[in-house]
Design an enzyme around this catalytic site. Structure first.
Site, short mmCIF file in Angstrom:
data_model
loop_
_atom_site.label_atom_id
_atom_site.label_comp_id
_atom_site.label_asym_id
_atom_site.label_seq_id
_atom_site.Cartn_x
_atom_site.Cartn_y
_atom_site.Cartn_z
CE LYS A 142 -3.62 5.12 -1.43
NZ LYS A 142 -4.65 5.67 -2.34
CE1 TYR B 257 -3.92 2.27 0.83
CE2 TYR B 257 -2.43 3.22 2.45
CZ TYR B 257 -3.59 3.28 1.73
OH TYR B 257 -4.45 4.33 1.90
#
Length: 289
Positions: free
Chosen positions: A175, A171
């Site tokens: 990002k 993640y």
């Protein structure tokens, strides 16, 4: 007159949470909204047309204009179908808000390939795919002599910028990549009349409630009448401003939570050492540690 009167906007992941708040505010401010949501679970599995349609129904009941879309933004073809629907349904596209995301948290040593691939696909490829097809549309408009005043708002995260979170290597990497993609796209697309910015929001959503060590914080009840600093609706006014035709900002990444907005900077010089000749390992051991 609304801030977004006459604008056509796509909001991905708009069936719930922050994306839902974006779609509702955009419609209230006069935009025609394509509400995209595959309707999957937190980990991206499954699909359900219900969440997107429920948001559309809410917008229409309030007098706004919206249509539902359940294409998968992690697919190049799905992203194209999404952009095509906006153009076909509302006659154009002015705003792209990339918000869709999933979680498949795992520590790096135990992470499975599928956990890595799924998160990178939905977040990073999901941003790149929609951005590609929207950019191609705006480029063609410009080449045809049309005036374009468009905006892209991407969604990064504290996990990928200023607050790395153990268990979110996939993640956080996605990002961080989105933040970098934002800066590159801002540089590339300015010539076509397109501004590109990103936000790194902190709010109560399905994903943050499921994040280890953070769920209890977000789930805490707020007494009636008091300001709810973690309400997802707090994020949307900034996105609406960045999406407006009057806004000139581009190439920015903003952390936003509650009543606070902070402009973030990327990698920067912290300390420099220099040598008049080739480095030796011993020199580096002495000077770097």
């Amino acid at each position: 007159m609304g801030t977004l009167d006459g604008r056509v906007a796509i909001v991905t992941g708009a069936g719930r949470g922050i994306g839902r708040e974006h779609a509702l505010l955009f419609a209230a401010e006069g935009a025609s909204v394509v509400v995209n949501d595959l309707g999957g679970a937190n980990d991206g599995s499954g699909s359900d047309a219900g969440p997107a349609q429920q948001v559309v129904d809410e917008i229409v009941a309030a007098g706004g204009r919206a249509v539902a879309n359940t294409d998968n933004v992690a697919s190049w073809e799905g992203a194209k179908a999404l952009v095509d629907q906006a153009v076909d349904e509302f006659g154009g596209l002015d705003v792209l808000v990339n918000n869709a995301g999933i979680l498949r948290d795992a520590f790096i040593a135990g992470m499975e390939e599928s956990q890595w691939d799924a998160v990178i696909a939905v977040h990073l490829k999901g941003h790149a795919a929609t951005l590609h097809h929207a950019a191609a549309y705006w480029k063609a408009r410009t080449k045809a002599g049309k005036t374009v005043n468009a905006s892209v708002v991407n969604t990064s995260s504290a996990s990928g910028t200023f607050m790395p979170n153990a268990g979110q290597g996939n993640y956080g990497a996605a990002k961080a990549g989105i933040a970098a993609l934002t800066l590159v796209a801002a540089d590339e697309l300015e010539r076509y009349g397109v501004r590109v910015n990103a936000i790194a929001p902190i709010a109560r959503t399905r994903l943050t409630l499921a994040t280890p060590g953070m769920g209890a914080l977000f789930a805490a009840e707020v007494p009636e009448g008091e300001f709810d600093a973690f309400a997802p609706a707090n994020i949307s006014p900034l996105v609406a401003r960045l999406a407006s035709a009057e806004c000139k900002l581009t190439g920015k990444v903003y952390a936003v939570q509650g009543g606070g907005i902070t402009e973030l900077g990327g990698w920067h010089d912290v300390n420099t050492i220099e040598s008049e000749g080739p480095w030796t390992i011993a020199d580096l051991a002495n000077r770097l540690g």
